[in-house]
Design a protein around this motif. Structure first.
Motif, mmCIF file in Angstrom:
data_model
loop_
_atom_site.group_PDB
_atom_site.id
_atom_site.type_symbol
_atom_site.label_atom_id
_atom_site.label_comp_id
_atom_site.label_asym_id
_atom_site.label_seq_id
_atom_site.Cartn_x
_atom_site.Cartn_y
_atom_site.Cartn_z
ATOM 1 N N GLU A 76 32.583 42.448 47.709
ATOM 2 C CA GLU A 76 31.816 43.353 46.845
ATOM 3 C C GLU A 76 32.479 44.717 46.740
ATOM 4 O OE1 GLU A 76 27.644 43.730 47.225
ATOM 5 O OE2 GLU A 76 27.276 41.581 47.461
ATOM 6 N N SER A 77 33.012 45.223 47.852
ATOM 7 C CA SER A 77 33.692 46.516 47.819
ATOM 8 C C SER A 77 34.859 46.487 46.847
ATOM 9 C CB SER A 77 34.179 46.877 49.222
ATOM 10 O OG SER A 77 34.877 48.107 49.212
ATOM 11 N N ALA A 78 35.637 45.416 46.884
ATOM 12 C CA ALA A 78 36.798 45.308 45.999
ATOM 13 C C ALA A 78 36.391 45.190 44.535
ATOM 14 C CB ALA A 78 37.651 44.114 46.416
ATOM 15 N N LEU A 79 35.499 44.265 44.249
ATOM 16 C CA LEU A 79 35.127 44.020 42.853
ATOM 17 C C LEU A 79 34.312 45.167 42.264
ATOM 18 C CD1 LEU A 79 34.315 40.188 42.925
ATOM 19 C CD2 LEU A 79 36.423 41.341 42.214
ATOM 20 N N ASN A 80 33.433 45.762 43.073
ATOM 21 C CA ASN A 80 32.665 46.917 42.582
ATOM 22 C C ASN A 80 33.587 48.100 42.298
ATOM 23 O OD1 ASN A 80 30.345 45.418 42.887
ATOM 24 N ND2 ASN A 80 29.645 46.452 44.742
ATOM 25 N N HIS A 125 47.044 30.214 40.123
ATOM 26 C CA HIS A 125 45.826 30.855 39.627
ATOM 27 C C HIS A 125 46.216 31.891 38.573
ATOM 28 C CE1 HIS A 125 41.989 32.874 39.515
ATOM 29 N NE2 HIS A 125 42.490 33.975 40.034
ATOM 30 N N LYS A 126 45.612 31.823 37.419
ATOM 31 C CA LYS A 126 45.973 32.710 36.315
ATOM 32 C C LYS A 126 45.376 34.088 36.520
ATOM 33 C CE LYS A 126 47.988 32.950 32.177
ATOM 34 N NZ LYS A 126 49.413 32.626 31.956
ATOM 35 N N THR A 127 46.232 35.083 36.642
ATOM 36 C CA THR A 127 45.764 36.457 36.825
ATOM 37 C C THR A 127 46.357 37.354 35.751
ATOM 38 O OG1 THR A 127 47.580 36.937 38.355
ATOM 39 C CG2 THR A 127 45.490 36.200 39.319
ATOM 40 N N ILE A 128 45.804 38.541 35.647
ATOM 41 C CA ILE A 128 46.267 39.522 34.665
ATOM 42 C C ILE A 128 47.599 40.103 35.126
ATOM 43 C CG2 ILE A 128 45.708 41.692 33.515
ATOM 44 C CD1 ILE A 128 42.723 41.006 34.144
ATOM 45 N N ALA A 129 48.585 40.139 34.245
ATOM 46 C CA ALA A 129 49.901 40.684 34.591
ATOM 47 C C ALA A 129 49.824 42.190 34.797
ATOM 48 C CB ALA A 129 50.906 40.364 33.486
ATOM 49 N N VAL A 130 50.549 42.682 35.798
ATOM 50 C CA VAL A 130 50.595 44.110 36.108
ATOM 51 C C VAL A 130 52.052 44.522 36.263
ATOM 52 C CG1 VAL A 130 49.888 45.930 37.710
ATOM 53 C CG2 VAL A 130 48.381 43.965 37.322
ATOM 54 N N THR A 153 37.255 33.019 47.107
ATOM 55 C CA THR A 153 36.120 33.565 46.352
ATOM 56 C C THR A 153 36.601 34.538 45.281
ATOM 57 O OG1 THR A 153 34.719 33.342 48.309
ATOM 58 C CG2 THR A 153 33.913 34.755 46.538
ATOM 59 N N LEU A 154 37.537 35.424 45.638
ATOM 60 C CA LEU A 154 38.077 36.369 44.654
ATOM 61 C C LEU A 154 38.717 35.634 43.478
ATOM 62 C CD1 LEU A 154 39.780 39.057 46.929
ATOM 63 C CD2 LEU A 154 37.857 39.446 45.392
ATOM 64 N N ALA A 155 39.452 34.577 43.771
ATOM 65 C CA ALA A 155 40.104 33.816 42.705
ATOM 66 C C ALA A 155 39.087 33.157 41.786
ATOM 67 C CB ALA A 155 41.032 32.762 43.311
ATOM 68 N N GLN A 156 37.931 32.790 42.323
ATOM 69 C CA GLN A 156 36.882 32.174 41.510
ATOM 70 C C GLN A 156 36.139 33.206 40.670
ATOM 71 O OE1 GLN A 156 34.461 30.276 44.465
ATOM 72 N NE2 GLN A 156 35.911 28.595 44.837
ATOM 73 N N GLN A 157 36.022 34.426 41.203
ATOM 74 C CA GLN A 157 35.149 35.422 40.569
ATOM 75 C C GLN A 157 35.883 36.434 39.701
ATOM 76 O OE1 GLN A 157 32.604 37.279 43.497
ATOM 77 N NE2 GLN A 157 31.659 35.339 44.101
ATOM 78 N N SER A 158 37.218 36.461 39.740
ATOM 79 C CA SER A 158 37.931 37.466 38.953
ATOM 80 C C SER A 158 39.300 36.956 38.559
ATOM 81 C CB SER A 158 38.086 38.772 39.750
ATOM 82 O OG SER A 158 39.146 38.664 40.683
ATOM 83 N N ASN A 159 39.937 37.684 37.659
ATOM 84 C CA ASN A 159 41.304 37.377 37.242
ATOM 85 C C ASN A 159 42.253 38.521 37.555
ATOM 86 O OD1 ASN A 159 40.904 34.747 36.103
ATOM 87 N ND2 ASN A 159 39.874 35.721 34.370
ATOM 88 N N TYR A 160 41.855 39.403 38.461
ATOM 89 C CA TYR A 160 42.743 40.493 38.853
ATOM 90 C C TYR A 160 43.936 39.935 39.627
ATOM 91 C CZ TYR A 160 39.091 43.870 37.649
ATOM 92 O OH TYR A 160 38.153 44.620 36.987
#
Length: 405
Positions: A181-185, A7-12, A218-225
């Motif tokens: 929601e807590s995480a993404l918000n 899953h492609k995520t943003i590098a940190v 769900t997180l992988a579908q909704q964000s790239n963090y």
């Protein structure tokens, strides 16, 4: 088998470690010492790092622990340990980070639990204070939600809305929704304050396998963090290992996860570093990373009534593990080596041929000989009472001849 697509995520960047963006899955762990005790905390961090932990988190819960952080990091650096040290904050992190500048500077990352930052209007202010300190010192944060300490205001709002639905969701679904929601918000709030997306890692810890899998899918579908995986309160011993393996293996095999921790409750008197070794074995078993040569051994049956092959397999694995701290520098690539120790003629020769080096020991009633195979070819047949030592010597010779720089 098709190669795993991550899953492609943003590098940190966390200290000297880069995670995300399809890079290697990073192993991390956490101390259980009183952080204010510099000597014991440094000793345990070294244990974890020597076992393979690439990130180590420590509790920062009072003035004494915050004041100890610079001394801990300095001691580690003096002794040649450049491991990024992460501060775990709950309830009073906003105060500690603002009061202890050196703590804020020396930590490589802050872990913030949105459910334990504060309540009502205070929550936004205290969360903002922590993010602003992170921005000031250019530190990444992990927004680490845990379903055991959820934001109660958020959960109450979701429950109220759910109760008014014609077809209300089950409580488990609401809990999962609240965690996400807590995480993404919170991540969105951090970016609104001024934090860059490449400074944010998200985790949503659950204690049930199916909940964890569903949440991270769900997180992988909704964000790239970048995502940190871990089953919280997994348990002790076999229970904790099996539960964590079941959850992480599903997600990792779907390409989800950039860093992992296996949260094992240590056995009384047990070593803290067991969780690191289990995490490594999960990644190695999934062919995501290699940390130490693998010994393949048969489970035994009525054809292998002798324990000889079991003892040999155990001794070789111990020898390989003991040798790895030196080998990883002298023999790059040796961590991917496979050694087969088989107990009879049924699968022994075939498994040995598949390994880099393997031995097929005689089973009950078989000829007292043990053919050895290297890279698929039989090289020698061992006989007599010194088979174990001779094979161990051959394994060492194979390492030197095939992996020396």
């Amino acid at each position: 088998m098709q190669p795993l697509v991550r899953h492609k995520t943003i590098a940190v960047k966390v200290g000297n470690i880069k995670l995300g963006d399809g890079g290697p899955v990073i192993v991390q762990s956490m101390t259980n010492t009183d952080t204010a005790d510099v000597d014991k905390t440094v000793e345990q961090i070294k244990l974890l790092v020597n076992s393979g932990s690439e990130l180590v988190r420590v509790t920062v819960n009072n003035d004494e622990s915050a004041a100890a952080i610079p001394h801990i990091v300095d001691r580690l650096l003096t002794d040649g340990y450049e491991v990024p040290v992460i501060g775990d904050f709950h309830y009073n992190g906003h105060k500690l980070l603002k009061k202890h500048d050196d703590c804020a500077k020396y930590l490589a990352k802050y872990r913030i639990n949105p459910g334990n930052v504060g309540h009502g209007k205070r929550r936004d202010k205290q969360f903002t204070d922590m993010i602003e300190v992170a921005c000031k010192y250019d530190k990444p944060v992990r927004i680490g939600v845990n379903w055991g300490s959820l934001d109660q205001q958020l959960l109450a709002g979701l429950l109220t809305r759910n109760a008014n639905l014609a077809d209300p969701l089950a409580l488990a679904q609401i809990n999962r929704q609240a965690v996400i929601e807590s995480a993404l918000n919170s991540a969105q709030m951090a970016t609104d304050i001024g934090m860059a997306e490449d400074k944010i890692i998200i985790s949503c810890k659950m204690s049930h396998v199916q909940d964890l899998v569903t949440v991270y899918q769900t997180l992988a579908q909704q964000s790239n963090y970048a995502l940190h995986l871990g089953l919280t309160e997994a348990g002790m011993g076999d229970q904790g290992i099996i539960a964590s393996t079941a959850a992480l293996a599903i997600l990792l095999n779907q390409g989800i996860g950039d860093t992992i921790r296996v949260s094992l409750t240590p056995e009384p008197g047990g070593s803290r570093d067991r969780e690191v070794k289990v995490a490594q074995k999960i990644l190695q078993t999934l062919d995501l990373r290699a940390f130490s040569p693998t010994v393949v051994a048969c489970p035994g049956c009525g054809r292998t009534t002798s324990e000889y092959f079991q003892v040999l397999a155990k001794n070789i694995q111990q020898q390989l593990d003991t040798s790895m701290p030196e080998w990883k520098h002298k023999y790059p690539g040796v961590e991917s080596m496979n050694v087969a120790v088989m107990g009879c003629v049924v699968n022994g020769p075939g498994e040995s041929k598949h390994a880099n080096i393997g031995i097929s020991l005689p089973g009950t009633g078989e000829q007292p000989v043990a053919p050895v195979y290297e890279d698929g070819e039989k090289t020698v047949t061992l006989k007599g009472d010194n088979i174990a030592n001779e094979f161990m010597s051959m394994v060492n010779d194979y390492v030197i001849s095939h992996y020396a720089v």
